[in-house]
Design an enzyme around this catalytic site. Structure first.
Site, short mmCIF file in Angstrom:
data_model
loop_
_atom_site.label_atom_id
_atom_site.label_comp_id
_atom_site.label_asym_id
_atom_site.label_seq_id
_atom_site.Cartn_x
_atom_site.Cartn_y
_atom_site.Cartn_z
N HIS A 1 0.84 -1.21 0.00
CA HIS A 1 0.00 0.00 0.00
C HIS A 1 0.87 1.26 0.00
O HIS A 1 0.58 2.22 -0.72
CB HIS A 1 -0.92 0.00 1.22
CG HIS A 1 -1.68 1.27 1.41
ND1 HIS A 1 -2.64 1.71 0.52
CD2 HIS A 1 -1.59 2.22 2.38
CE1 HIS A 1 -3.12 2.88 0.95
NE2 HIS A 1 -2.50 3.20 2.07
N ASP B 1 2.21 1.78 -3.44
CA ASP B 1 1.14 2.24 -4.32
C ASP B 1 0.84 3.71 -4.07
O ASP B 1 0.66 4.50 -5.01
CB ASP B 1 -0.11 1.39 -4.09
CG ASP B 1 -1.25 1.78 -5.00
OD1 ASP B 1 -1.03 1.85 -6.23
OD2 ASP B 1 -2.36 2.01 -4.48
#
Length: 114
Positions: free
Chosen positions: A86, A89
């Site tokens: 995450h 990203d």
């Protein structure tokens, strides 16, 4: 980063690193959107300062991410982490936003010249 004697990355430290990446990327995002807001009001001095602040945060986030990835390239086992994925990203998304916002600010500057 703490490396255990078995040449693996400490999971708790990886979570801390992930949060550092997310924090710096989030701070950069906030600065970027303040920059485009300033540019829309033709306050380019503030916009440029905020772009620099965002760049500093993105540079730090990228440094932390790269150091972690280099460990794996050196053969040190880095566990899979949804949080680290995450974080990567988030960093990648904010970097794309940075590129777009820089171009938008260029357009505001051209409009302001006329």
């Amino acid at each position: 980063m703490e490396i255990n004697h078995d040449k693996s990355v400490d999971v708790e430290k990886l979570a801390t690193i992930s949060m550092q990446v997310i924090l710096h990327a989030g701070n950069a995002r906030a600065s970027l959107f303040k920059a485009i807001d300033s540019a829309s009001n033709y306050d380019f001095k503030i916009a440029d300062e905020l772009l620099e602040t965002a760049n500093d945060d993105l540079t730090e986030a990228h440094r932390v991410q790269t150091e972690t990835m280099q460990l794996e390239a050196e053969g040190i086992q880095v566990p899979y982490s949804v949080l680290f994925s995450h974080a990567q990203d988030t960093l990648m998304t904010v970097k794309s936003e940075q590129n777009l916002i820089k171009e938008m600010i260029k357009l505001y500057k051209r409009i302001g010249e006329k």
